[in-house]
Write an enzyme that holds these catalytic residues in place. Structure first.
Site, PDB file in Angstrom:
ATOM      1  N   TYR A 200       0.870  -1.188   0.000  1.00 47.16           N
ATOM      2  CA  TYR A 200       0.000   0.000   0.000  1.00 47.16           C
ATOM      3  C   TYR A 200       0.899   1.227   0.000  1.00 47.16           C
ATOM      4  CZ  TYR A 200      -4.322   2.587   0.882  1.00 47.16           C
ATOM      5  OH  TYR A 200      -5.395   3.432   0.776  1.00 47.16           O
TER       6      TYR A 200
ATOM      7  N   LYS B  60     -20.693 -20.125 -10.350  1.00 49.07           N
ATOM      8  CA  LYS B  60     -19.841 -19.971 -11.526  1.00 49.07           C
ATOM      9  C   LYS B  60     -18.430 -19.559 -11.111  1.00 49.07           C
ATOM     10  CE  LYS B  60     -21.173 -19.539 -15.437  1.00 49.07           C
ATOM     11  NZ  LYS B  60     -21.492 -20.321 -16.658  1.00 49.07           N
TER      12      LYS B  60
END
Length: 466
Positions: A113, A168
């Protein structure tokens, strides 16, 4: 047709008086109802009772109620709790995000970060193509739906579609190591869906359209393919077409017929039927009749939907006029992607010798598979409890793996035909027989072969960034 299914699996927690035969007596009672027992466990045994968990596949809620009544009729036995194992699997959702990198110190945090991440951001700002290397984009697919055509349930809305989209995503990861995320949209407006997908595209390497009703799905897919530089794939259309093509390649080998010569009748002219017809024609099929609710689509007739006009212009060259049943007489191949119980065994008997029947309506096919098998040489369905299950899971994980690996910018007929041949090739010719046309979804060869075939076809067709 109704058989016990893992989709209706439940666990009965039963208290019963202690005895040596308590478990076998309960198992016998439950089996007498036609349930398929899958597990049995003694949870607790004391001087005055036994607590037993029995899991079983059932035919649905009425069957569960009947089993409960049978158990409670036994002297001293009582069902204390019934747990639906399918609902338990979905509790809290089926997917989550996890970190690929450790965050154990300030050093790690400074690189993952701020401030270090800013350098990566600037590199991507200078060359947006670098997003494929330095973000999840290169291995991530958006699974986009508006919930208007979910399974065989119809328009049930985006929230209710989420369990399917999560499923899925699991399949993408399990079979091809592709990251996928559900994007359920609370709109049915074609332009709005297109705009949202375009706005989301920077974060994804591809878009899998799912369970969007026809005819809107055709325009959405076509527009997105034209306006985006990442591949867009409508699984209900092209996934179904590819796996159907794969099964037909092997079925024709078994019966010794050629795609150019066989007469094919298709029931269903929605998204799946339209895509199947187009891919069949791309593979060399020349004699196709396609039937909707009102009968066979006729050459020269003008229809309200553009895709039906395309079918009318490209099929039924002899201008046949009549019903699905009438069209079936003298056919070599029947492919159903429509509705249950449209045909009988007698209808299949009117087909040519060594007929091929793919009855893929779910959960109940267009014709009873047992009746069809009395007259056809080969029968396939979309069900897991019969041989030759034609299932899209064989397609989309490996297909997107190949698209992402090749940095493909689109999807072509060549890629789809290559994928179908790759699936078919997973069964050697000497292994083929009427009950074994299509590989298992758990065959580890499938996704790898499909990915390789799609990647090669993309590069050969010049549909890549490289």
């Amino acid at each position: 047709m109704a058989l016990p299914s893992p989709g209706h699996s439940v666990t009965f927690r039963v208290h019963t008086p202690p005895s040596f035969s308590a478990t076998s007596d309960l198992a016998s009672a439950i089996a007498s109802t036609g349930a398929a027992i899958t597990a049995l466990d003694i949870v607790e045994s004391t001087g005055d009772h036994m607590c037993i968990d029995i899991s079983a596949n059932t035919r649905g809620q009425d069957h569960v109620d009947a089993i409960e009544a049978v158990i409670n009729q036994r002297p001293g036995a009582q069902v204390r709790r019934i747990s639906d194992r399918t609902f338990l699997m979905h509790m809290g959702g089926k997917i989550e995000t996890t970190s690929k990198v450790p965050l154990r110190s300030r050093d790690d945090l400074s690189r993952a970060y701020t401030p270090g991440v800013a350098r990566v951001c600037l590199a991507i700002a200078k060359d947006p193509a670098e997003a494929r290397r330095f973000t999840i984009k290169g291995n991530t697919v958006a699974v986009v739906t508006d919930g208007t055509a979910v399974l065989g349930l119809g328009d049930i809305g985006p929230e209710a579609a989420m369990p399917v989209m999560e499923g899925k995503a699991i399949l993408f990861k399990q079979f091809a190591d592709v990251n996928a995320w559900p994007v359920a949209l609370d709109t049915k407006d074609t332009e709005e869906i297109i705009a949202i997908c375009k706005a989301l595209a920077p974060a994804y390497g591809g878009i899998n359209l799912e369970d969007i009703s026809a005819p809107r799905c055709f325009e959405i897919e076509e527009r997105l393919r034209d306006e985006l530089d990442i591949p867009v794939f409508h699984d209900d259309q092209h996934g179904t077409a590819i796996v159907t093509q794969a099964a037909l390649v092997n079925a024709l080998k078994v019966v010794g017929k050629s795609i150019e010569d066989v007469k094919i009748v298709i029931s269903g002219v929605g998204a799946a039927g339209f895509a199947i017809i187009r891919l069949l024609m791309a593979s060399g099929a020349r004699h196709i009749r396609a039937a909707g609710r009102d009968g066979v689509i006729e050459r020269g007739t003008v229809y309200a939907e553009e895709h039906r006009n395309w079918i009318a212009h490209h099929t039924n060259e002899e201008a046949f006029s009549g019903s699905l049943r009438q069209a079936l007489a003298g056919a070599d191949v029947f492919i159903g992607v429509s509705a249950p119980n449209l045909l009988t065994g007698d209808d299949i008997a009117t087909m040519n010798e060594d007929a091929i029947v793919f009855a893929m309506a779910n959960p109940d096919p267009e014709v009873d598979p047992d009746e069809a098998s009395d007259h056809a040489a080969i029968v396939a369905t979309g069900r897991s409890d019969y041989p030759n299950q034609i299932n899209n899971v064989l397609v989309f994980p490996g297909f997107f793996r190949g698209l992402l690996d090749s940095a493909a910018t689109g999807v072509t007929d060549g890629m789809m035909l290559a994928a179908a041949e790759a699936i078919a090739s997973c069964i050697d010719d000497h292994e083929l027989h009427p009950g074994y046309l299509i590989p298992s979804v758990f065959d580890p060869k499938v996704a790898a072969r499909v990915a390789d075939a799609v990647s090669r076809a993309a590069r050969q067709g010049g549909v890549t960034r490289s």
